[in-house]
Enzyme design. Structure first.
Site: not given
Length: 300
Positions: A15, A110, A112, A144
């Site tokens: 990302k 992490g 993702s 996230d």
């Protein structure tokens, strides 16, 4: 392992926060953000197969920094999904992580990984969960994770969980550079001098490389000054990207990974070769961003 079940693999895309404005802070301590995020074809890789007992293992360049116990977000994702669906529908699995992204580097590695485990296990276990349900589970793992579940160009608001897709966003070349230093997200946020900044300006009507680059010039990463004060090597990474001919450079997330925009993937690859030759110990990757309509299984 059950008969006839083969190993399946998914890419966990990095990302990149092209712009990240910190606009406030909630009473619970979470920071409010406005961010334009994209995802790259380069990232980690997750393999999953049914097994006799749950197993988690890791390999890859950054395996030494990967916890193998239940503190790993990928393992937490497995356990959270099992809790949601129940043990009858969630038999044991072997999960293997190929860790190609630096740890604590501002590219959501992490998160993702966790998002990819959620998606992969939902398929392997054949669970009837829609995107909203997966995102809710993901948010319980980290702010996230929902955007990493989407893995397409998006605007993130709130603490990162309010997502709006950006249709028609083009692919362009990126070079990712990390000077080999991990930066604590909490330390960067704690060092912020101002937590109440203006939000993002409206995106340009026509989305192409030049309009996006020009738009980025009037945006910020509000975490970058604090991160550079904590880790001065970030400034050197940005300088190296600029010297390599990037059309635009910035730090991603809370650092220390920086990115340079290039109009094409081939130009990015040539720049990466040059940077790698000068800094062989750094993490350097040339890649392309995923488009709004991209097949999320590809990788450069």
């Amino acid at each position: 392992m059950e008969s006839g079940i083969t190993v399946r693999a998914w890419h966990a895309h990095a990302k990149i926060n092209l712009a990240l404005h910190v606009t406030g802070r909630r009473a619970d301590g979470y920071h409010m953000i406005e961010s334009l995020a994209v995802f790259t074809r380069f990232g980690d890789r997750i393999e999953i197969e049914l097994a006799d007992t749950d197993r988690f293992s890791a390999s890859g360049r950054y395996v030494s920094a990967v916890p193998l116990d239940d503190s790993n977000l990928a393992v937490k994702a497995r356990d959270a999904l099992r809790k949601q669906a129940g043990p009858a529908q969630t038999p044991p699995v072997a999960i293997r992580l190929e860790k190609n992204l630096p740890v604590a580097s501002g590219v959501g590695g992490g998160s993702s990984d966790a998002a990819t485990v959620l998606r992969g296990l939902a398929e392997i276990w054949r669970l009837d969960l829609d995107d909203a349900e997966l995102a809710r589970i993901g948010l319980s793992l980290g702010a996230d994770v929902p955007m990493c579940l989407a893995a397409k160009p998006l605007i993130a608001l709130g603490i990162g969980e309010e997502l709006s897709a950006v249709p028609g966003f083009p692919a362009f070349g990126l070079v990712l550079v990390n000077p080999g230093t991990a930066v604590s997200t909490a330390e960067v946020f704690n060092a912020l001098s101002d937590r109440h900044n203006e939000g993002l300006p409206p995106l340009p009507r026509d989305l192409d490389f030049h309009s996006i680059r020009n738009w980025l010039e009037i945006t910020r990463n509000d975490l970058e000054p604090a991160a550079r004060a904590i880790q001065p090597a970030i400034g050197k990474a940005l300088s190296v990207l600029n010297k390599a001919g990037a059309g635009f450079t910035r730090m991603s997330g809370s650092g220390a990974t920086c990115f340079g925009l290039f109009e094409t993937g081939n130009v990015a690859k040539r720049a990466a070769v040059d940077i790698r030759s000068r800094h062989p110990d750094w993490f350097v990757a040339a890649t392309r961003t995923m488009t709004s309509e991209a097949d999320t299984h590809g990788q450069d």
